[in-house]
Design an enzyme around this catalytic site. Structure first.
Site, PDB file in Angstrom:
ATOM      1  N   HIS A  71       0.500  15.415   2.241  1.00  0.00           N
ATOM      2  CA  HIS A  71       1.544  14.735   3.000  1.00  0.00           C
ATOM      3  C   HIS A  71       2.787  15.606   3.091  1.00  0.00           C
ATOM      4  O   HIS A  71       3.009  16.495   2.285  1.00  0.00           O
ATOM      5  CB  HIS A  71       1.921  13.414   2.315  1.00  0.00           C
ATOM      6  CG  HIS A  71       0.730  12.672   1.802  1.00  0.00           C
ATOM      7  ND1 HIS A  71      -0.329  12.362   2.602  1.00  0.00           N
ATOM      8  CD2 HIS A  71       0.444  12.193   0.568  1.00  0.00           C
ATOM      9  CE1 HIS A  71      -1.230  11.721   1.884  1.00  0.00           C
ATOM     10  NE2 HIS A  71      -0.795  11.612   0.650  1.00  0.00           N
TER      11      HIS A  71
ATOM     12  N   GLU B  11      -4.918   6.005  -4.502  1.00  0.00           N
ATOM     13  CA  GLU B  11      -5.038   4.544  -4.575  1.00  0.00           C
ATOM     14  C   GLU B  11      -5.540   3.984  -3.247  1.00  0.00           C
ATOM     15  O   GLU B  11      -6.408   3.106  -3.213  1.00  0.00           O
ATOM     16  CB  GLU B  11      -3.675   3.941  -4.929  1.00  0.00           C
ATOM     17  CG  GLU B  11      -3.736   2.688  -5.782  1.00  0.00           C
ATOM     18  CD  GLU B  11      -4.251   2.945  -7.186  1.00  0.00           C
ATOM     19  OE1 GLU B  11      -4.872   2.018  -7.745  1.00  0.00           O
ATOM     20  OE2 GLU B  11      -4.065   4.060  -7.709  1.00  0.00           O
TER      21      GLU B  11
ATOM     22  N   ASP C  84      -3.388   3.371   2.545  1.00  0.00           N
ATOM     23  CA  ASP C  84      -2.426   4.451   2.289  1.00  0.00           C
ATOM     24  C   ASP C  84      -3.122   5.798   2.044  1.00  0.00           C
ATOM     25  O   ASP C  84      -4.213   5.845   1.453  1.00  0.00           O
ATOM     26  CB  ASP C  84      -1.551   4.108   1.080  1.00  0.00           C
ATOM     27  CG  ASP C  84      -0.520   3.035   1.399  1.00  0.00           C
ATOM     28  OD1 ASP C  84      -0.313   2.758   2.593  1.00  0.00           O
ATOM     29  OD2 ASP C  84       0.073   2.470   0.461  1.00  0.00           O
TER      30      ASP C  84
ATOM     31  N   ASP D 111      -3.460   8.237  -0.067  1.00  0.00           N
ATOM     32  CA  ASP D 111      -3.393   8.798  -1.414  1.00  0.00           C
ATOM     33  C   ASP D 111      -4.595   8.313  -2.211  1.00  0.00           C
ATOM     34  O   ASP D 111      -5.487   7.646  -1.682  1.00  0.00           O
ATOM     35  CB  ASP D 111      -2.071   8.434  -2.106  1.00  0.00           C
ATOM     36  CG  ASP D 111      -1.844   6.926  -2.181  1.00  0.00           C
ATOM     37  OD1 ASP D 111      -2.798   6.152  -1.966  1.00  0.00           O
ATOM     38  OD2 ASP D 111      -0.704   6.510  -2.462  1.00  0.00           O
TER      39      ASP D 111
ATOM     40  N   ARG E 153       4.856   8.328  -0.996  1.00  0.00           N
ATOM     41  CA  ARG E 153       4.268   8.879  -2.231  1.00  0.00           C
ATOM     42  C   ARG E 153       3.773  10.293  -1.950  1.00  0.00           C
ATOM     43  O   ARG E 153       2.697  10.489  -1.402  1.00  0.00           O
ATOM     44  CB  ARG E 153       3.140   7.983  -2.740  1.00  0.00           C
ATOM     45  CG  ARG E 153       3.658   6.650  -3.248  1.00  0.00           C
ATOM     46  CD  ARG E 153       2.536   5.723  -3.701  1.00  0.00           C
ATOM     47  NE  ARG E 153       3.100   4.484  -4.226  1.00  0.00           N
ATOM     48  CZ  ARG E 153       3.429   3.431  -3.494  1.00  0.00           C
ATOM     49  NH1 ARG E 153       3.261   3.481  -2.185  1.00  0.00           N
ATOM     50  NH2 ARG E 153       3.934   2.341  -4.035  1.00  0.00           N
TER      51      ARG E 153
ATOM     52  N   GLU F 263      -3.356  -2.121   4.216  1.00  0.00           N
ATOM     53  CA  GLU F 263      -3.105  -2.775   2.933  1.00  0.00           C
ATOM     54  C   GLU F 263      -2.151  -3.955   3.032  1.00  0.00           C
ATOM     55  O   GLU F 263      -2.339  -4.975   2.381  1.00  0.00           O
ATOM     56  CB  GLU F 263      -2.552  -1.753   1.923  1.00  0.00           C
ATOM     57  CG  GLU F 263      -3.588  -0.773   1.447  1.00  0.00           C
ATOM     58  CD  GLU F 263      -3.009   0.253   0.498  1.00  0.00           C
ATOM     59  OE1 GLU F 263      -2.336  -0.148  -0.462  1.00  0.00           O
ATOM     60  OE2 GLU F 263      -3.212   1.456   0.725  1.00  0.00           O
TER      61      GLU F 263
ATOM     62  N   TYR G 110       5.443   8.692   4.787  1.00  0.00           N
ATOM     63  CA  TYR G 110       4.840   8.084   3.595  1.00  0.00           C
ATOM     64  C   TYR G 110       5.637   8.434   2.337  1.00  0.00           C
ATOM     65  O   TYR G 110       6.096   9.565   2.179  1.00  0.00           O
ATOM     66  CB  TYR G 110       3.388   8.538   3.450  1.00  0.00           C
ATOM     67  CG  TYR G 110       2.641   7.764   2.394  1.00  0.00           C
ATOM     68  CD1 TYR G 110       2.601   6.377   2.429  1.00  0.00           C
ATOM     69  CD2 TYR G 110       2.006   8.426   1.351  1.00  0.00           C
ATOM     70  CE1 TYR G 110       1.931   5.665   1.453  1.00  0.00           C
ATOM     71  CE2 TYR G 110       1.327   7.724   0.376  1.00  0.00           C
ATOM     72  CZ  TYR G 110       1.296   6.340   0.434  1.00  0.00           C
ATOM     73  OH  TYR G 110       0.639   5.630  -0.547  1.00  0.00           O
TER      74      TYR G 110
END
Length: 690
Positions: free
Chosen positions: A344, A86, A82, A84, A300, A9, A298
């Site tokens: 995670h 998103e 990432d 997750d 989040r 990203e 990570y």
């Protein structure tokens, strides 16, 4: 020519990963999302089962062109966005743009940006997780349906520039509701009695009134206090002494939410700043000679889970640097249904051997502060409890009971590492049962109950998490949105609703009560989690929401009349035509405009006077002002001719000691009045935190 293309990203992440993978891999960045719903229209075909119409985000053309060009040159592509919802959605959109079959194993993920983690990830590609993508799409479509339906209604009925949102409007309502609680609060009087006691020449200690032989007794007025004081004499006796051991457990390693709260409370970071700095630490820091590495995992996550490797790493560090007495047994917090992002680990350092001291010179000031907080919290979580001797002394006088209590740290445990926990110790008085004590001073103290405090970012995040509203990853942008819209403003660390925020919230409460209902919003979050867990189809969640919502929308369109925001006239005079200025509302809050508009278009910023004359020039008024970062301070209205400023709120009262102006503020939870003259140092405690 590279054999594989890896797409991440951010450019920073691309740089770090590129160094780990070597010449057989080409690493490029998508620079966030590449496709989204259009800004100019709803972008959702409600008639066609809520099908979203995605378009290429403006400005992403060159990025997409380069990605397509490089994709044609390689044998395979690995999407490393990432780990997750998103990130999964971005990978899915990249598949669409590059015409990659969804059944192809092209998706890799990792929880930390270290060489080992990246090397392992590229060996285990998987297919796109469509349930994760659907959960993200459902959230995006829901937010679009609410925002793009209610916002235009507000433009037509109130004024342009207003907005509403599925989560932002609920958060604004919570802040407005708290303000109403504060305004409606009726203080209740209560009293305490403190006695300074000592045995012979020993050091004085404080005991507080508890009750009588029948039990605890509340003191509600001066008459009750005076009645007790009349019966007290200077001779007190120790009735009982209890000493027991108490343990203080270390906190779990950070989740996204707990990191935001602790960084706000301990470092004064906003949620937005915390997430920004944490992302930098995750994506990679250049430690020396191009050795870039991600310092934390990570950022989040809802999980407090720790890998066995990380536990072993921490155990070895603790044994090497302390003793085995400090090594604890980590027990993971039980997961709840809300904690969907448990794939995670908790937020932790990628290596405990990289101590805050060893990497300090490579970090910015803010990066170092946050890394130190994360590192200490993780290491502390793997250590033993701190142990305290806690004492409670019961003292009697003519049938009335007083108590003294305190504690002494006997084993520091995790406190050896975690420097962000305050340890309050009170030396235990050297007394025994039936000892006679003399009263040196008896203080009757009047108090009044205090209203609930306004939300800070930390307390708001805690409340949102407890109620299941939004996701921890959305808290920072949500708070930023309501601040930028002018619905909420910061007053010191507190979040306070503006008049505009209250007006819009009251209107939405009347016509869109479900949207603003906290329980309803939390239930919707649970539905979105079920989409991720493949328990429910995402379009059914949308349909169940939209059918009743569309009827509510039609009713509001018919019932809401055009609302004219009242223009409050002030005693300020227009510099151009001499007419009075009025308060108007713009996109960024209040401003002053000439009442002679449209003939006179003169405007100027709205300033809020606090009713105190400037002590420096004696001609200007002290007004509320804000720094570039939005922090509230107080300055002279005659600026730049007068440069008086104060972070504390001045009050119209002179210091008894030096005659300077006094100010009121909160210091370590005590409400105090203190002299603005720093050399004087005079202060009075108005209300002490119990």
């Amino acid at each position: 020519m590279g054999k594989s293309l890896v797409i991440v990203e951010s450019p920073a992440k691309a740089k770090t990963i590129g160094k780990f993978l070597g010449k057989n891999y080409k690493v490029l960045a998508s620079v966030g999302h590449v496709r989204d719903l259009p800004k100019s229209k709803m972008g959702i075909d409600i008639e066609d089962n809520y099908e979203p119409h995605y378009i290429t985000i403006r400005g992403k053309g060159p990025v997409i062109k380069e990605l397509k060009k490089e994709y044609k040159k390689v044998k395979k592509v690995l999407l490393a966005t990432d780990p997750d919802r998103e990130g999964e959605a971005i990978s899915w959109h990249l598949c669409n743009i590059l015409s990659i079959d969804e059944s192809e194993k092209c998706r890799i993920e990792f929880n930390e940006i270290t060489k080992d983690a990246i090397k392992k990830a590229v060996k285990k590609p998987r297919i796109i997780n469509k349930s994760l993508v659907d959960a993200q799409q459902a959230r995006r479509v829901l937010d679009r349906l609410v925002g793009y339906s209610i916002s235009p209604l507000l433009w037509r009925k109130v004024r342009k520039g207003l907005s509403a949102g599925r989560v932002q409007s609920v958060v604004t309502k919570m802040i407005c509701d708290r303000e109403k609680e504060i305004n409606d609060f009726q203080p209740q009087e209560y009293w305490t009695i403190e006695v300074g006691l000592s045995k012979g020449r020993s050091k004085k200690f404080i005991a507080k009134f508890y009750g009588d032989t029948e039990g605890k007794k509340e003191l509600n007025n001066k008459e009750e206090v005076d009645n007790i004081l009349e019966k007290l004499n200077e001779d007190f006796q120790v009735r009982d002494i209890k000493v027991r051991q108490k343990k203080r457990k270390p906190g779990n390693p950070f989740t996204t939410s707990s990191l935001q709260q602790e960084a706000s409370n301990r470092l004064g970071f906003s949620t937005k700043k915390t997430m920004s700095v944490a992302q930098q630490l995750y994506e990679g820091i250049d430690l020396q000679r191009g050795a870039t590495v991600g310092l934390i995992t990570y950022v989040r996550t809802d999980s407090t889970r720790i890998s066995e490797e990380a536990k072993k790493d921490a155990k070895e560090f603790i044994l090497e640097n302390y003793t085995k007495d400090y090594l604890g047994e980590y027990k993971e917090k039980k997961k709840t249904k809300k904690e969907i992002q448990d794939a995670h680990e908790a937020i932790r350092p990628t290596s405990v051997s990289r101590t805050p001291k060893s990497v300090e010179k490579y970090l910015t000031k803010d990066q170092n502060k946050l890394y130190k907080l994360i590192w200490e919290r993780f290491v502390a979580s793997q250590m033993q409890d701190a142990i305290f001797d806690s004492y409670s002394i019961e003292i009697i006088n003519n049938g009335y009971l007083f108590k003294a209590s305190g504690s002494k740290n006997v084993f520091d445990g995790f406190l050896k590492v975690y420097s962000y926990t305050t340890v309050k110790e009170e030396e235990m008085p050297k007394v025994e049962i039936e000892d006679e004590l003399k009263a040196k001073k008896i203080d009757p103290l009047q108090h009044f109950t205090q209203p609930p405090a306004r939300f800070t970012e930390a307390s708001l995040v805690k409340e949102l998490e407890e109620k299941g509203i939004g996701r921890p990853s959305t808290y920072a942008p949500t708070i930023s949105t309501i601040l930028s819209r002018g619905y909420v403003e910061r007053e010191s660390k507190a979040l306070k609703p503006t008049e505009l925020g209250i007006i819009v919230t009251d209107l939405l409460k009347e016509y869109f009560n479900d949207i603003l209902d906290e329980y309803f919003t939390a239930q919707l979050e649970e539905q979105l989690d079920k989409v991720e867990e493949t328990e429910i189809d995402w379009k059914k969640v949308i349909d169940d929401f939209y059918n009743p919502f569309s009827k509510t929308l039609e009713h509001a369109e018919e019932e809401i009349k055009k609302i004219e925001l009242i223009e409050e006239e002030t005693d300020e005079i227009c510099e151009d035509c001499g007419k009075n200025m009025v308060i108007k509302y713009g996109r960024y809050g209040r401003f002053l405009a000439c009442s002679g508009y449209p003939e006179c278009e003169h405007t100027r910023p709205f300033v809020k006077k606090i009713g105190v004359k400037c002590p420096k020039c004696d001609g200007g008024d002290i007004i509320e002002r804000r720094s570039k970062k939005g922090k509230l301070f107080y300055g002279c209205s005659s600026f730049p001719n007068c440069n008086f400023v104060s972070w504390s709120r001045p009050i119209d009262e002179k210091c008894e000691k030096c005659g300077s102006l006094m100010a009121e503020k909160i210091r370590k939870k005590d409400r105090v009045k203190e002299c603005l003259n720093k050399e004087c140092g005079y202060k009075i405690i108005l209300e002490k935190e119990e």
